[in-house]
Design a protein around this motif. Structure first.
Motif: not given
Length: 156
Positions: A113-122, A124-137
């Protein structure tokens, strides 16, 4: 201790060991069934959530295309109904005009159920990451990931 008593002790220990093994097998089987059940629940819920996200992206594109910005869902071979490993699906969203897809929103859904979210802007830069739970979100929280991606990739 005579041979009869000794044999009786051995037989009792063997019976106890066989009972422990039987209980261990039952517990392992129950655990495997629960894992399979959770996986099925995650896949079913994620399929609906993914469809909702794709609809939301289409709605957003009606607005953002006025500014020459369009999002698209990257086609890949992994979908929620065919996943076999820990990852049951991976959804990637990128800008249509970017050919190396260096700016991406990636949602990787795991069987638990873990949903790992990654948002990249380029690239070369570090992607922003966070986690959600599919069963609860909620759908609103999932839609916010798309807005997070757009926000991170829109000049301030």
């Amino acid at each position: 201790m005579g041979n009869k008593e000794r044999l009786k002790g051995i037989l009792e220990r063997q019976a106890a060991a066989a009972e422990r093994e039987r209980l261990d097998d039952e517990a392992a089987s129950a655990k495997a069934e629960k894992v399979k059940s959770v996986r099925v629940e995650v896949i079913q819920k994620w399929q609906k959530q993914r469809a909702q996200l794709e609809t939301y992206i289409a709605q957003i594109n009606k607005e953002t295309s006025k500014n020459g910005v369009e999002l698209f869902v990257v086609k890949n071979s992994r979908h929620a109904d065919t996943g076999v490993g820990m990852e049951v699906d991976k959804m990637e969203v990128a800008f249509r005009q970017r050919t190396p897809h260096d700016k991406k929103l990636v949602i990787s859904v795991r069987a638990n159920g873990e949903a790992h979210v990654s948002i990249s802007t380029s690239s070369v830069s570090q992607a922003e990451q966070y986690m959600l739970n599919v069963l609860e979100v909620t759908n609103e929280q999932l839609e916010a990931t798309v807005l997070d991606f757009l926000d991170a990739n829109t000049p301030k």
